[in-house]
Scaffold this motif. Structure first.
Motif, PDB file in Angstrom:
ATOM      1  N   ILE A 139       0.752  -1.228  -0.217  1.00 51.93           N
ATOM      2  CA  ILE A 139       0.082  -0.164  -0.112  1.00 51.93           C
ATOM      3  C   ILE A 139       0.816   1.239   0.109  1.00 51.93           C
ATOM      4  O   ILE A 139       0.499   2.043  -0.720  1.00 51.93           O
ATOM      5  CB  ILE A 139      -0.831  -0.079   1.329  1.00 51.93           C
ATOM      6  CG1 ILE A 139      -1.971  -1.090   1.356  1.00 51.93           C
ATOM      7  CG2 ILE A 139      -1.669   1.283   1.237  1.00 51.93           C
ATOM      8  CD1 ILE A 139      -2.674  -1.279   2.344  1.00 51.93           C
ATOM      9  N   HIS A 140       1.851   1.076   0.921  1.00 50.20           N
ATOM     10  CA  HIS A 140       2.884   2.434   0.965  1.00 50.20           C
ATOM     11  C   HIS A 140       3.607   2.451  -0.187  1.00 50.20           C
ATOM     12  O   HIS A 140       3.844   3.626  -0.722  1.00 50.20           O
ATOM     13  CB  HIS A 140       3.774   2.068   2.012  1.00 50.20           C
ATOM     14  CG  HIS A 140       4.979   3.403   2.135  1.00 50.20           C
ATOM     15  ND1 HIS A 140       4.605   4.531   2.834  1.00 50.20           N
ATOM     16  CD2 HIS A 140       6.307   3.362   1.950  1.00 50.20           C
ATOM     17  CE1 HIS A 140       5.679   5.059   2.818  1.00 50.20           C
ATOM     18  NE2 HIS A 140       6.842   4.460   2.219  1.00 50.20           N
ATOM     19  N   HIS A 177       2.695   1.872  -3.446  1.00 51.22           N
ATOM     20  CA  HIS A 177       1.758   2.399  -4.427  1.00 51.22           C
ATOM     21  C   HIS A 177       1.132   3.735  -3.987  1.00 51.22           C
ATOM     22  O   HIS A 177       1.255   4.688  -4.943  1.00 51.22           O
ATOM     23  CB  HIS A 177       0.417   1.682  -4.503  1.00 51.22           C
ATOM     24  CG  HIS A 177       0.887   0.128  -5.556  1.00 51.22           C
ATOM     25  ND1 HIS A 177       1.314   0.532  -6.983  1.00 51.22           N
ATOM     26  CD2 HIS A 177       1.007  -0.947  -5.078  1.00 51.22           C
ATOM     27  CE1 HIS A 177       1.365  -1.015  -7.215  1.00 51.22           C
ATOM     28  NE2 HIS A 177       1.262  -1.626  -5.967  1.00 51.22           N
ATOM     29  N   TYR A 178       1.136   4.260  -2.783  1.00 49.60           N
ATOM     30  CA  TYR A 178       0.584   5.687  -2.295  1.00 49.60           C
ATOM     31  C   TYR A 178       1.848   6.648  -2.742  1.00 49.60           C
ATOM     32  O   TYR A 178       1.496   7.761  -3.337  1.00 49.60           O
ATOM     33  CB  TYR A 178       0.563   5.267  -0.854  1.00 49.60           C
ATOM     34  CG  TYR A 178       0.231   7.049  -0.388  1.00 49.60           C
ATOM     35  CD1 TYR A 178      -1.290   7.458  -0.636  1.00 49.60           C
ATOM     36  CD2 TYR A 178       0.941   7.668   0.470  1.00 49.60           C
ATOM     37  CE1 TYR A 178      -1.439   8.734  -0.424  1.00 49.60           C
ATOM     38  CE2 TYR A 178       0.751   8.874   0.591  1.00 49.60           C
ATOM     39  CZ  TYR A 178      -0.656   9.428   0.333  1.00 49.60           C
ATOM     40  OH  TYR A 178      -1.066  10.505   0.833  1.00 49.60           O
ATOM     41  N   TYR A 228      -2.640   6.054  -7.311  1.00 47.29           N
ATOM     42  CA  TYR A 228      -3.952   5.711  -6.378  1.00 47.29           C
ATOM     43  C   TYR A 228      -5.038   4.674  -6.641  1.00 47.29           C
ATOM     44  O   TYR A 228      -5.575   3.961  -5.722  1.00 47.29           O
ATOM     45  CB  TYR A 228      -4.402   7.094  -6.156  1.00 47.29           C
ATOM     46  CG  TYR A 228      -3.502   8.293  -5.599  1.00 47.29           C
ATOM     47  CD1 TYR A 228      -2.705   7.887  -4.400  1.00 47.29           C
ATOM     48  CD2 TYR A 228      -3.613   9.395  -6.155  1.00 47.29           C
ATOM     49  CE1 TYR A 228      -1.940   8.971  -4.119  1.00 47.29           C
ATOM     50  CE2 TYR A 228      -2.440  10.420  -5.823  1.00 47.29           C
ATOM     51  CZ  TYR A 228      -1.905  10.194  -4.864  1.00 47.29           C
ATOM     52  OH  TYR A 228      -1.116  11.069  -4.366  1.00 47.29           O
ATOM     53  N   CYS A 266      -3.573   1.440  -5.431  1.00 45.91           N
ATOM     54  CA  CYS A 266      -3.443   1.614  -3.999  1.00 45.91           C
ATOM     55  C   CYS A 266      -5.002   1.192  -3.361  1.00 45.91           C
ATOM     56  O   CYS A 266      -4.886   0.736  -2.579  1.00 45.91           O
ATOM     57  CB  CYS A 266      -3.063   3.010  -3.747  1.00 45.91           C
ATOM     58  SG  CYS A 266      -2.515   2.942  -1.798  1.00 45.91           S
ATOM     59  N   LYS A 267      -5.890   1.864  -3.944  1.00 46.10           N
ATOM     60  CA  LYS A 267      -7.328   1.496  -3.503  1.00 46.10           C
ATOM     61  C   LYS A 267      -7.813   0.225  -3.618  1.00 46.10           C
ATOM     62  O   LYS A 267      -8.463  -0.399  -2.479  1.00 46.10           O
ATOM     63  CB  LYS A 267      -8.365   2.625  -4.246  1.00 46.10           C
ATOM     64  CG  LYS A 267      -8.351   3.940  -3.720  1.00 46.10           C
ATOM     65  CD  LYS A 267      -9.206   4.929  -4.228  1.00 46.10           C
ATOM     66  CE  LYS A 267      -9.126   5.344  -5.924  1.00 46.10           C
ATOM     67  NZ  LYS A 267     -10.212   6.199  -6.315  1.00 46.10           N
TER      68      LYS A 267
END
Length: 359
Positions: free
Chosen positions: A48-49, A51-52, A57, A60-61
């Protein structure tokens, strides 16, 4: 007595050697520590980190959704990043609700409280934001961001005394250009020009290449009529950023005040490339033409400024002045009356209007 042939000995030795190596490898494998298995709640946090921070995004979502399904919505980090993405998308209320969920999952986290406060601030709920910032400050008293944002919140509710107090605390913790800028603004709105100048002087000493600070200080000196100091700071700002339109406008207005209309116009040409839709720019250009007695060009530029900023009384004042000079009294009356409605305490407007009625 039967004896083994000499050819059998090397084969038996090789088999024994390979068996020994295999046993040794298995023993080492048993003794080697296993890689730690992450709890299911945190299993995808690293992904997650990644891709953020890459600003991917959408991916990430998708990962956040999978993580929250696996953890029944109990993964704090996934909720936190989802809230950050929603805020970037302009969905402030939804981000606030998610940050509140993070604060419930981990009430001892300063970051969670700060993010709740930040979302409240963006929603214009400054008093509620102050409460959360104070709660975060109890957990971490030496956080520059908390003190700075408290100062911002108090500034917007016009409690300038407390705003000054918290901004000074922020500067004691860590010096930042934007804290200096905000503290100077607080002093200016409180009518404390001398204190504002002192703050900006300290700021320029700390950050001598910050063109916004140099320009702001130059403009303050210009308002006070200290042209030498104003020119010095504006010149420094233009040295570091030749296209700084605020400094260009200020320097041009100084030259214009001293009658150097052609030099001022050269400055304004540079500014026009950066901010072609600036009302003050077209107002100044118009008054340069007026100073050169090119009244039609002056009216054209001033009307453009008026179109861009219809409620600027200075533009209306100048339009009235130019029309009065051209003996177009009906137009002069129209613009001067409009300027008086916007700024009824300006004595010069009544004087010009009286001049028109005398004709």
């Amino acid at each position: 007595m039967a004896t083994a042939s000499s050819g059998d000995h090397p084969k038996m030795a090789d088999e024994e050697k390979s068996t020994s190596l295999l046993a040794s490898a298995e023993a080492k494998k048993r003794r080697a520590p296993k890689a730690p298995e992450l709890p299911i709640v945190e299993r995808r946090n690293w992904l997650i980190h990644q891709h953020y921070i890459r600003k991917d995004y959408e991916t990430c979502k998708v990962i956040i959704k999978e993580q929250l399904q696996e953890t029944n919505g109990m993964c704090e980090y996934a909720i936190y990043v989802q809230a950050l993405i929603l805020r970037l998308e302009g969905k402030i209320q939804q981000s606030l609700e998610l940050f509140q969920s993070c604060a419930i999952l981990n009430p001892s986290s300063t970051d969670n409280l700060k993010q709740v406060a930040r979302s409240l601030f963006l929603l214009g709920k400054h008093k509620a934001a102050i409460e959360f910032y104070h709660e975060a400050a109890r957990l971490n008293e030496k956080d520059w961001e908390i003190s700075h944002n408290l100062g911002m919140c108090y500034f917007f509710i016009k409690d300038f005394k407390k705003a000054e107090e918290h901004l000074n605390i922020a500067l004691q913790i860590n010096k930042h250009d934007k804290t200096f800028m905000m503290l100077g603004k607080v002093h200016l709105l409180a009518g404390e020009t001398d204190k504002a100048i002192d703050v900006y002087k300290r700021a320029v000493e700390f950050s001598p290449e910050n063109t916004d600070l140099l320009t702001t200080l130059g403009l303050l000196f210009l308002q006070l009529g200290k042209y030498q100091k104003a020119f010095e700071h504006l010149g420094n700002a233009l040295t570091f950023d030749p296209n700084n339109y605020k400094a260009i406008l200020a320097a041009g207005s100084m030259m214009q005040t001293h009658g150097d209309f052609d030099v001022a116009m050269n400055k304004y040409r540079v500014a026009a490339c950066a901010v072609p839709e600036s009302p003050p720019l077209w107002n100044n250009i118009g008054m340069c033409f007026f100073g050169k007695k090119k009244y039609v060009a002056a009216i054209s530029c001033l009307k453009r400024a008026h179109y861009l900023s219809p409620f600027d009384w200075k533009v209306l004042y100048n339009l009235g002045l130019v029309h009065l000079t051209m003996q177009q009294y009906a137009s002069a009356f129209h613009f001067l009356s409009a300027a008086i409605n916007l700024n009824p305490r300006m004595g010069e407007l009544y004087m010009l209007l009286a001049d028109r009625t005398l004709w």
